[in-house]
Design an enzyme around this catalytic site. Structure first.
Site, mmCIF file in Angstrom:
data_model
loop_
_atom_site.group_PDB
_atom_site.id
_atom_site.type_symbol
_atom_site.label_atom_id
_atom_site.label_comp_id
_atom_site.label_asym_id
_atom_site.label_seq_id
_atom_site.Cartn_x
_atom_site.Cartn_y
_atom_site.Cartn_z
ATOM 1 N N ASP A 60 0.485 -0.707 -0.059
ATOM 2 C CA ASP A 60 0.259 -0.082 0.007
ATOM 3 C C ASP A 60 1.118 1.075 0.275
ATOM 4 O OD1 ASP A 60 -1.292 2.173 1.217
ATOM 5 O OD2 ASP A 60 -3.265 0.834 1.648
ATOM 6 N N THR A 93 -3.183 5.687 -3.705
ATOM 7 C CA THR A 93 -2.192 6.571 -3.364
ATOM 8 C C THR A 93 -0.730 5.767 -4.732
ATOM 9 O OG1 THR A 93 -1.860 4.342 -1.838
ATOM 10 C CG2 THR A 93 -2.795 6.694 -0.898
ATOM 11 N N THR A 94 -0.561 5.086 -4.613
ATOM 12 C CA THR A 94 0.384 4.502 -5.130
ATOM 13 C C THR A 94 0.936 5.206 -6.608
ATOM 14 O OG1 THR A 94 0.743 2.857 -4.838
ATOM 15 C CG2 THR A 94 2.369 3.195 -6.008
ATOM 16 N N ASP A 393 -9.290 -0.021 1.943
ATOM 17 C CA ASP A 393 -8.935 0.437 0.603
ATOM 18 C C ASP A 393 -10.283 0.485 -0.440
ATOM 19 O OD1 ASP A 393 -6.550 2.088 0.583
ATOM 20 O OD2 ASP A 393 -5.683 0.393 -0.037
#
Length: 499
Positions: A60, A93-94, A393
């Site tokens: 994550d 997020t990545t 998520d």
């Protein structure tokens, strides 16, 4: 004579101009490179030591960046960017960090050519507006009420994560939880408050398949007097309090001077009568379970247990709010203000169970709960922490679909479509902004390129083939298969899934 006088510490370094721009870009690229390998189904897990000396094993992006200890301001703002994405959207997020790193990377060439940063930012803003317009055009409306569609969407979010190997399990938990706590806010819209009304309880032991969504609340508490109070009540009447059931001390330090021996017993009698009065005010409503956020004295415990009432004390405010939402009770601040309407009658069962070494109180089988608890079981603490991150998520994605039921293709297809559209548009842009605009279009290719790299295929060939298919803008659903690195049509896959 007018030069500014700066008083700085000897150890301080002061930089300005393009040197700073380059340093900021390098720092941001370094952050993006750290988590580049955690994108897509073939992503690799990172193993980190956290501040407390524990181990974090995750892919994550936000969880990894949260553990980094950085001193550079630009790198810190990248981490803030990932945190904001996690708060607002919950997933991606990545991708956000990789895109931001790439946008800065392509801007470096223009800094070298003495472009003013404002010009670059203006071109980027124009590219952003056009990109959003393209996304609106290719977005597909979906039915948030159709469970099969929802399941497919949430699974696509989990597919790139650790829990993807467990099939539909986490997706089912996420959908069940978000549909339970969703509330209508008018105009056909629903609001889902994940933070306040969905609690995740991680209990090591058992199989991951034993995880479930409870139609109610579970708290890590036992009744105050286990021997005297019932640990199982069917259809309980629940009273929730936000006040102590013990003798009230003086507001400031109070000294009482006792002259006679009888005064002491009188003082004790007054305390007893006060607590008895409190308990009688509660017992008037014939509750089966009394829960308070504050203390509960031995004497109050005696009066309650004598009347067959179970009690739980020192509960967290957030847990109390969840119980109120689940069973329909109202949290009361003073026992003398209690009314019949404040009593919660929505719960079907109150039970205290021992799991492992600890006791847990369950208030479940609620009629129409607007709060729920997800019970996660698993082999170890590290595994449960990662499952919880993935679940958060998945729940955020489910919430986003409920709020705005639109879908754009994944696997780099959307980024390539936006990139191709912006490249076409750049030819009609006049002036100096044309070049940064075109660079922003190229930056979008970072996502499919990273996916191809993580699959281990020939990146140049794959990207050239994809760009060729997207250049004419015919099919926005051509993308990279994250597992094999092959080029695939997502529409065909969707139809195969339906069949």
């Amino acid at each position: 004579m007018n030069a500014p006088v700066l008083v700085l510490k000897d150890s301080l370094k002061r930089e300005s101009g393009t040197k700073v721009h380059h340093a900021n870009i390098q720092a941001s690229k370094a952050v993006a490179d750290i988590i580049r390998t955690t994108l897509g189904p073939r992503s690799m897990l990172k193993m980190l030591l956290d501040a407390a000396g524990g181990i974090v094993v995750t892919n994550d992006g936000n969880a990894i960046l949260r553990e980094l200890d950085l001193a550079h301001p630009a790198a810190k703002s990248m981490i803030e960017l990932s945190r904001t994405q996690d708060e607002e959207v919950g997933d991606g997020t990545t991708s956000v960090i990789i895109l931001a790193g790439e946008m800065l990377h392509v801007a470096e060439a223009f800094i070298d050519k003495n472009y003013h940063p404002t010009v670059i930012c203006r071109a980027y803003n124009k590219a952003l507006e056009d990109a959003v317009a393209v996304l609106d055009k290719i977005a597909m409306s979906i039915d948030a009420q159709d469970r099969t569609t929802m399941l497919g969407l949430v699974k696509s979010c989990i597919g790139t994560k650790f829990t993807g190997q467990f099939g539909d399990l986490i997706a089912d938990l996420a959908i069940d939880a978000t549909t339970t706590v969703g509330v209508e806010i008018g105009n056909g819209l629903r609001d889902v408050d994940i933070k306040n009304y969905i609690k995740v309880e991680k209990v090591p032991g058992g199989q991951l398949e034993d995880s479930k969504v409870l139609k109610g609340v579970m708290i890590n508490k036992d009744v105050v007097a286990p021997g005297k109070m019932k640990r199982k009540i069917i259809n309980p009447r629940i009273i929730l309090l936000d006040c102590p059931l013990e003798y009230k001390k003086g507001e400031n330090q109070t000294n009482a001077e006792l002259l006679k021996e009888e005064d002491w017993s009188l003082l004790l009698k007054m305390e007893e009568e006060y607590i008895e009065e409190l308990c009688m005010q509660i017992l008037r409503f014939k509750p089966d379970l009394v829960i308070t956020e504050k203390g509960l004295s031995d004497l109050a415990c005696h009066y309650l247990s004598k009347h067959g009432v179970s009690a739980i004390r020192r509960l967290r405010k957030t847990d109390n709010n969840r119980i109120a939402k689940a069973c329909g009770a109202v949290i009361v601040n003073r026992p003398d203000e209690l009314q019949e309407s404040d009593v919660g009658t929505g719960a079907g069962l109150f039970e205290v169970k021992k799991i492992g070494d600890e006791y847990f109180a369950f208030i479940v089988d609620c009629k129409d709960p607007k709060a729920c608890t997800i019970l996660l079981r698993g082999a170890s603490k590290d595994l449960l922490n990662e499952v919880e991150r993935n679940l958060q998520d998945a729940m955020s994605v489910a919430r986003n679909i409920i709020k705005n039921p639109k879908l754009v293709p994944g696997g780099g297809a959307t980024e390539l479509t936006v990139s191709a559209a912006l490249k076409q548009k750049s030819s009609s842009i006049e002036g100096i902004e044309k070049w940064p605009y075109e660079a922003a279009a190229i930056a979008f290719e970072a996502i499919p390129r990273t996916l191809a790299q993580n699959c281990g295929v020939n990146v140049i060939r794959t990207m050239t083939a994809l760009q060729g298919k997207h250049a004419n803008g015919e099919n926005a659903w051509i993308r990279i298969d994250g597992n094999s690195g092959a080029i695939a049509d997502m529409k065909e896959r969707k139809q195969m899934n339906r069949v």
